[in-house]
Design an enzyme around this catalytic site. Sequence first.
Site, PDB file in Angstrom:
ATOM      1  N   THR A 253      -3.958   5.472   3.330  1.00  0.00           N
ATOM      2  CA  THR A 253      -2.662   5.961   2.883  1.00  0.00           C
ATOM      3  C   THR A 253      -2.763   6.753   1.579  1.00  0.00           C
ATOM      4  O   THR A 253      -1.976   7.668   1.351  1.00  0.00           O
ATOM      5  CB  THR A 253      -1.692   4.780   2.693  1.00  0.00           C
ATOM      6  OG1 THR A 253      -1.750   3.952   3.845  1.00  0.00           O
ATOM      7  CG2 THR A 253      -0.277   5.261   2.520  1.00  0.00           C
TER       8      THR A 253
ATOM      9  N   LYS B 120       0.826  -1.215   0.000  1.00  0.00           N
ATOM     10  CA  LYS B 120       0.000   0.000   0.000  1.00  0.00           C
ATOM     11  C   LYS B 120       0.855   1.258   0.000  1.00  0.00           C
ATOM     12  O   LYS B 120       0.443   2.303  -0.521  1.00  0.00           O
ATOM     13  CB  LYS B 120      -0.969  -0.016   1.179  1.00  0.00           C
ATOM     14  CG  LYS B 120      -0.311  -0.038   2.563  1.00  0.00           C
ATOM     15  CD  LYS B 120      -0.186   1.330   3.159  1.00  0.00           C
ATOM     16  CE  LYS B 120       0.524   1.295   4.496  1.00  0.00           C
ATOM     17  NZ  LYS B 120       0.602   2.624   5.132  1.00  0.00           N
TER      18      LYS B 120
END
Length: 338
Positions: free
Chosen positions: A252, A195
């Site tokens: 994120t 991620k």
Amino acid sequence: MEKKKTTRRIAVLGTGGWGTALSLVLHSKGHNVTLWGSTPDYVEFLKEHRVNKKYLKDIPLPLDLQITSDIEAAQKEANFIVVAIPTPYVRKTIQPLKNSYVPGTPIVSVIKGIENETLMRGSEILKDVLGGPPIALLLGPSHAEEVARKLPTTVVVTSEDIKLATEIQEAFITEHFRVYTNSDVVGVEIGTSVKNVIAIAAGICDGLGFGDNSKAALITRGLAEATRLGVAMGGRKDTFSGLAGLGDLITTCVSPYGRNRLVGETIAKGKKLSQVLEEMNQIAEGILTTRAVCELAKKYNVEMPITKEIFNVLYKDKDPRTAVKELMLREPRSETEG
């Protein structure tokens, strides 16, 4: 009947934002917490001023939260040890602990990255250095700034030992910090590592002025890449639809706090990677993780086109607009795997 609370002695290694925030969570439950930092001068500053001005400047540190730069003293008689150290520094930082570490003491890893030289995940590095301690992971969509401010946050604790996972869950869970359990160590670590790479791509989208359509597509296809790699390495597909997969990826990619997203945005606006690194005072895990994930993709024969283009932008000075164009013009294919 209310369940009796168990007070533990806990060492938290790392005075960055995340280590500090987790210390506050544990302290709020009445645990005896010692926060360890590797820089004696900054540790003394923290002890004197009771605020982590580098990472959580508006959050006071309780007077009875112990802070030290002595790693042996920090973990003495600890019921478990939390490791909140950026991936590139984990091996070197943990090495001195080896001489005083009590075999069998559980380690809680909050490491989100892959070691470039060995392609080891965080838990594998810790096992390699400390000789196979019991390990749990505490990972998921969780910015230190929000956790420290007691904003509702949900994460997952993962271990091959479900009894250990349950113990760590109980130690951390509060009315502001909810913890689920999971047994898929590989899937959780791969999800929370990849991620960071996709977050750099999200920053590039923002820096180039793209819209919601672009970001949604990126998150969706980025999740597909993480899932392919994780499953090829032995993880479970369903893990990637959970907190350590989709949850962490969304946070994120959209958050203003995200260092990896900021790296991508800055590069898209014209700065070179060398300039970004020079100006940053924190680690953006995705920069080095991009290189490691590309190597893992080759090793496991997994197609990861977004990751490959981020590598080209970071390390081969490829123009971000060209990278996006080539991704969009790839050979047409089905969305679903197999």
